[in-house]
Scaffold this motif. Structure first.
Motif, PDB file in Angstrom:
ATOM      1  N   ARG A  66      -3.338 -49.985 -28.377  1.00  0.00           N
ATOM      2  CA  ARG A  66      -3.874 -49.984 -27.068  1.00  0.00           C
ATOM      3  C   ARG A  66      -2.797 -50.301 -26.001  1.00  0.00           C
ATOM      4  O   ARG A  66      -1.951 -51.299 -26.277  1.00  0.00           O
TER       5      ARG A  66
ATOM      6  N   CYS B 120      -3.867 -54.463 -21.190  1.00  0.00           N
ATOM      7  CA  CYS B 120      -4.890 -54.320 -20.581  1.00  0.00           C
ATOM      8  C   CYS B 120      -4.552 -55.604 -19.446  1.00  0.00           C
ATOM      9  O   CYS B 120      -4.380 -56.834 -19.902  1.00  0.00           O
TER      10      CYS B 120
ATOM     11  N   SER C 183     -11.354 -56.464 -13.410  1.00  0.00           N
ATOM     12  CA  SER C 183     -11.312 -55.509 -14.507  1.00  0.00           C
ATOM     13  C   SER C 183      -9.670 -54.895 -14.338  1.00  0.00           C
ATOM     14  O   SER C 183      -9.134 -55.132 -13.279  1.00  0.00           O
TER      15      SER C 183
ATOM     16  N   GLY D 132     -14.677 -50.480 -20.519  1.00  0.00           N
ATOM     17  CA  GLY D 132     -14.591 -49.257 -21.321  1.00  0.00           C
ATOM     18  C   GLY D 132     -15.394 -49.418 -22.689  1.00  0.00           C
ATOM     19  O   GLY D 132     -14.916 -48.270 -23.595  1.00  0.00           O
TER      20      GLY D 132
END
Length: 566
Positions: free
Chosen positions: A152, A155, A211, A230
């Motif tokens: 991933r 983030c 976010s 998500g």
């Protein structure tokens, strides 16, 4: 530290993923880098360091730049920071990188024993000449495994809150258990103040979550939080072949097998996939993982596997009802919506029972936690940690927290650990100096202001009490099934565990209200078409492998039911 250039002058070229090698012997370090460049130089950068700390510093810089790392190779014997310590710390920066330990023949036994500390993928004996036979096949396999791993992007989810706020802990724990990366900002810090000012929020409304898109969520509920990071919360349709309720090992097993065998499958989980197993710091007796695996890694892989095979996974959906509507089975949610299916698998697992001693309920989330709460581990440094419970989950937590805390004390009501804990874990605990086991002892009171500060303990035999300093208390006692929402049509035993198959056939007779012209299938409940798997089933074996097996078996029985529902 040296590394091959990532770009040419005057233009930006995305950096190749890196192969990182660490060895304090300069000649060995150069030899490893030379052999790696010879075979992999076109596809990968080869980064080498001559100390664990230098390698960690380089990894931190690479992480900030967004560079990727495919394989880490570290020498076992290095001064200051040995190879295992380096690989363990590197795991936090690059969890997807494959990890290889370089070791001399004399250190093989020690290396094999020590690899239980870190999720090691391979160990390699030195020297490895010729590399074509001994080095390259190992690295080839590591690169292939890394390329298959879902990685991933970094983030930018940010969480701002009070260190000793129960709700702030719940938000962080929710994100961590759902494998959502985030950055934590204690409200006292200057960066937290800057973010709150920019968001126009004062510190009386914490926690605040920002976010990745920059949206500010003030004291968000879990469903709102899940939507913004998500996670799927809304079903794609209103009818499925199979609804699996509960995302622990049993539910994940049922979802994987259901989806792989062509059933339109949806998994419904109220918090995060993994259940109690997902919170385990390390599972060492699960088949196929000789070096152990963390519960988070195991359940994350299972979740991704289920999704890849076609299963739908819903989080933050609280199921409050189950009923029969003709041939359909209807699952009702707390928000008033519902989905239908041909069949249902109940895999809701169990939850830890709460201690009732005075003071504990007021300190939950502020030093008192039910389950392992791994998000608190790094903050335990210098603190006295107490763990209540004598089963494997308690033992695994004790081993994990001993790496951070000043001391760890396991409190057991009974005479010892062997009656409820695996032998390998008991032996491991006995070998860790920081862990103390106190038998015949219970918690009778907890006190503290902003956070937990002291515990009163009582010896169950003599009745004598003692007050001890305690920064953290983690509770792993008993198992309460999550079946309070089931109606009378689903029969349960006196403990609330769901009865199924032969256990329903009292005196050889079918259960009252059974409307099918056949006996219940092995894992079928008293409502035809509804099956049960894992810890919530009466008389189940409370082990991860058993739960996964239940899930797989339930799907096989679902097929039999669909062929002959009546």
């Amino acid at each position: 530290m040296t590394e091959s250039p990532a770009s040419s002058a005057g233009s930006f070229v995305p950096a190749k993923p890196a192969l990182v090698t660490v060895d304090d012997d300069p000649s060995v370090s150069r030899a490893v880098a030379r052999d790696l460049r010879r075979r992999y130089g076109e596809r990968f950068r080869v980064v080498r360091a001559e100390s664990g700390q230098a390698a960690l510093d380089a990894l931190k810089e690479m992480a900030l730049r967004g560079n990727d790392v495919a394989v880490l190779l570290a020498d076992y014997r290095m001064p200051g920071m040995n190879g295992l310590d380096f690989l363990e710390q590197a795991l936090d920066l690059y969890p997807a990188a494959r990890r290889v330990l370089l070791t001399a023949y004399a250190d093989t036994s020690a290396a094999i024993t020590a690899i239980n500390v870190v999720d090691l993928d391979h160990y390699l004996l030195k020297p490895w000449d010729p590399p074509e036979e001994k080095l390259y096949p190992v690295v080839d396999a590591m690169i292939e495994a890394w390329e298959r791993t879902e990685r991933r992007e970094v983030c930018e989810t940010r969480v701002i809150g009070h260190r000793w706020s129960a709700r702030s802990h719940e938000v962080r724990d929710f994100l961590a258990r759902n494998q959502v990366p985030y950055r934590w900002y204690p409200v006292e810090g200057p960066e937290a103040c800057r973010l709150l000012t920019a968001a126009g929020v004062d510190d009386s409304r914490l926690p605040v979550v920002i976010s990745p898109s920059g949206e500010c969520l003030v004291a968000p509920q879990e469903m709102q939080l899940a939507d913004r990071v998500g996670l799927a919360t809304v079903p794609a349709t209103d009818f499925y072949d199979l609804v699996v309720i509960g995302g622990g090992p049993a539910g994940l097993g049922a979802s994987v097998y259901g989806a792989s065998e062509g059933l339109r499958t949806v998994l419904v989980e109220r918090t995060a996939t993994g259940g109690q197993a997902g919170q385990s710091s390390r599972i060492e007796n699960y088949l196929g993982f000789p070096d152990g695996v963390s519960g988070a890694q195991l359940t994350d892989r299972a979740r991704r596997q289920a999704v890849r095979l076609g299963a739908e996974v819903l989080t933050t959906r609280d199921v409050i009802g189950l009923e029969a509507n003709g041939s359909a089975r209807t699952v009702r949610f707390a928000d008033g919506t519902a989905i239908n299916a041909h069949a249902v698998v109940l895999a809701t697992g169990v939850s830890y029972r709460e201690l009732t001693a005075p003071g504990l309920s007021d300190l939950v989330g502020r030093g008192v936690y039910y389950g392992s709460a791994l998000t608190e581990a790094s903050a335990c440094s210098g603190d006295h940690v107490y763990i209540v419970g004598g089963a494997n989950s308690a033992g695994q937590a004790a081993v994990y927290f001993s790496r951070f805390a000043r001391s760890v004390t396991i409190l057991v009501r009974g005479p010892g650990l062997l009656a409820s804990m695996s032998q390998y874990l008991v032996e491991q605990i006995e070998g860790i100096e920081a862990i103390t086991v106190r038998t015949g002892t219970e918690v009778v009171e907890a006190t503290g202001g902003e956070r937990l500060e002291k515990l009163m303990l009582r010896d169950r035999e003599s009745g004598a009490t003692e007050t001890v300093d305690a920064g953290y208390l983690f509770v792993f006692i008993g198992a309460s099934p999550r079946t309070e929402w089931l109606g009378e049509q689903i029969r349960r035993d006196t403990g609330g565990f769901v009865l199924a198959g032969p256990d329903l056939m009292a005196d050889g007779r079918r259960p009252q209200g059974w409307n099918a012209d056949r006996d219940p299938l092995h894992l079928e409940t008293s409502l035809p078409g509804v099956f049960v798997a894992g810890d919530v089933r009466a008389e189940s074996v409370k082990r991860v492998a058993s739960a996964v097996g239940d899930g797989a078996m339930a799907v096989s029985l679902v097929h039999r039911y669909l062929e002959n529902p009546s």
